[in-house]
Design an enzyme around this catalytic site. Structure first.
Site: not given
Ligand SMILES: NC(=O)C1=CN([C@@H]2O[C@H](COP(=O)(O)OP(=O)(O)OC[C@H]3O[C@@H](n4cnc5c(N)ncnc54)[C@H](OP(=O)(O)O)[C@@H]3O)[C@@H](O)[C@H]2O)C=CC1
Ligand SMILES: CC1=C(/C=C/C(C)=C/C=C/C(C)=C/C=O)C(C)(C)CCC1
Length: 312
Positions: A10, A12, A15, A17, A156
């Site tokens: 795994i 990342g 912290s 997920i 993103y």
């Molecule tokens: N939180 C959310 O709302 C959502 C998150 N996701 C996705 O979930 C996944 C995990 O995110 P989440 O747990 O929320 O966030 P965190 O910020 O808690 O975790 C992100 C992890 O990715 C690591 N990372 C970043 N850059 C690198 C790199 N170059 N090499 C190795 N590890 C790296 C970070 O390490 P470090 O501590 O060193 O920065 C950290 O361990 C991501 O892919 C994110 O896009 C998807 C939907 C929603």
């Molecule tokens: C869809 C939507 C909105 C925002 C959605 C957001 C902010 C979603 C975040 C998702 C994340 C954090 C995903 C990570 O990977 C608004 C602006 C409320 C307007 C109404 C429609």
């Protein structure tokens, strides 16, 4: 006789997920997994090690892996017995939010290098072994933003769309080798992800952005996003549980959303393939009817608006 444990790598796991998933898999009651929980900065391993408890050194080991570096990936795989990974979880990811005009191309490229090319780099490294053994599972932590764009999250979302297109395409060929791909699509999750973004935007000046756009971002989008996280944000534990189920499945799904409270928003796109319903509704709610948006976001928190995610 029980099958040999599957090696799960795994990315990342410092912290959020990744950390939760590593801990849950390592505590599998049937001990089906040997977890290699990786992070780019081993200085952050304390939280994971504490959460792993007795599993540390038994069903869970911690290793360095920076998804931006070929050397780091090669070094990490060389430490795994036989270099064999049965399940790869591409979890490492970074966010980027704000008005496009005020974001540097370097910051945008870092998002693609991490979220897209980072996953591609790992897949290229483990795929030959999986193909040789005619088995494997590649899980990717995508996002609801891999399914639909969200205002002020253009780059993103684009990185997660890239992930979705890449892995959906690859899934077809890999079935021939008995290798499965699963795209897990969480909505907002309460991890350091949001905090890091809010910290970025609190100091960013977004040079070159006109005052109207800046005000839409700061006064409309940011409060709405905060409200959304507050009302429908999932815990990383809940997201990890879904991923554990996907990994344990005999026929893993290609796509799996994790958040039933968020599905009304993804449904706006699914219901109208032209895209107009989603774009126009988002626009009206954000720019024209802020009070309705606030009410709507509160309603999402209420269970009667939940729609099931599929497959269950
Ligand atoms: N939180 C959310 O709302 C959502 C998150 N996701 C996705 O979930 C996944 C995990 O995110 P989440 O747990 O929320 O966030 P965190 O910020 O808690 O975790 C992100 C992890 O990715 C690591 N990372 C970043 N850059 C690198 C790199 N170059 N090499 C190795 N590890 C790296 C970070 O390490 P470090 O501590 O060193 O920065 C950290 O361990 C991501 O892919 C994110 O896009 C998807 C939907 C929603
Ligand atoms: C869809 C939507 C909105 C925002 C959605 C957001 C902010 C979603 C975040 C998702 C994340 C954090 C995903 C990570 O990977 C608004 C602006 C409320 C307007 C109404 C429609």
């Amino acid at each position: 006789m029980a099958d040999a444990p599957r090696t799960v790598l795994i990315s990342g796991c410092s912290s959020g997920i990744g950390l939760e998933l590593a801990v849950q898999l390592a505590h599998d009651p049937r001990q089906r997994y040997q977890v290699v929980a990786t992070m780019r900065d081993l200085g952050k391993k304390g939280t994971l090690e504490a959460a792993a408890g007795e599993a540390l050194g038994q069903t869970l080991t911690v290793a360095q892996l920076d998804v931006l570096s070929d050397e780091s990936v090669a070094q990490c795989l060389s430490c795994i017995q036989g270099g064999e990974v049965d399940v790869l979880v591409n979890n490492a990811g970074v966010g980027l939010v704000g008005p496009l005009e005020g974001l540097s191309l370097a910051a945008m490229q870092n998002v693609f290098d991490t979220n897209f090319f980072g996953a591609v780099r790992l897949v290229k490294a483990v795929l030959p072994g999986m193909k040789r053994r005619r088995q494997g599972h590649i899980v990717v932590v995508s996002s609801v933003m891999g399914l639909q764009g969200v205002v002020f999250n253009e780059v993103y979302a684009a990185s997660k769309f890239a992930v979705e297109g890449f892995f959906e395409s690859l899934a077809v060929q890999l079935l021939q080798f008995n290798i499965f791909i699963s795209l897990v699509e969480p909505g907002p999750v309460i991890t350091e992800f949001e905090g890091k973004l809010l910290e970025q935007v609190s100091t960013a000046e977004f040079p070159g952005t006109d005052p109207d756009t800046l005000s839409y971002f700061r006064d409309l989008y940011l409060p709405a996003s905060r409200e959304l996280f507050h009302n429908v944000g999932q815990s990383p534990q809940d997201v990890a549980k879904v991923i554990v189920k996907v990994i344990g499945s005999a026929r893993p799904p290609l796509r799996r959303q994790t958040n039933t409270r968020y599905t009304p928003l993804t449904a706006l796109k699914a219901m109208d393939p032209s895209g107009s319903l989603y774009v126009r509704t988002s626009h009206r709610l954000l720019f024209r009817w802020p009070r309705l948006l606030k009410l709507g976001l509160r309603c999402l928190a209420c269970s009667c608006f939940r729609t099931p995610v599929w497959p269950r």
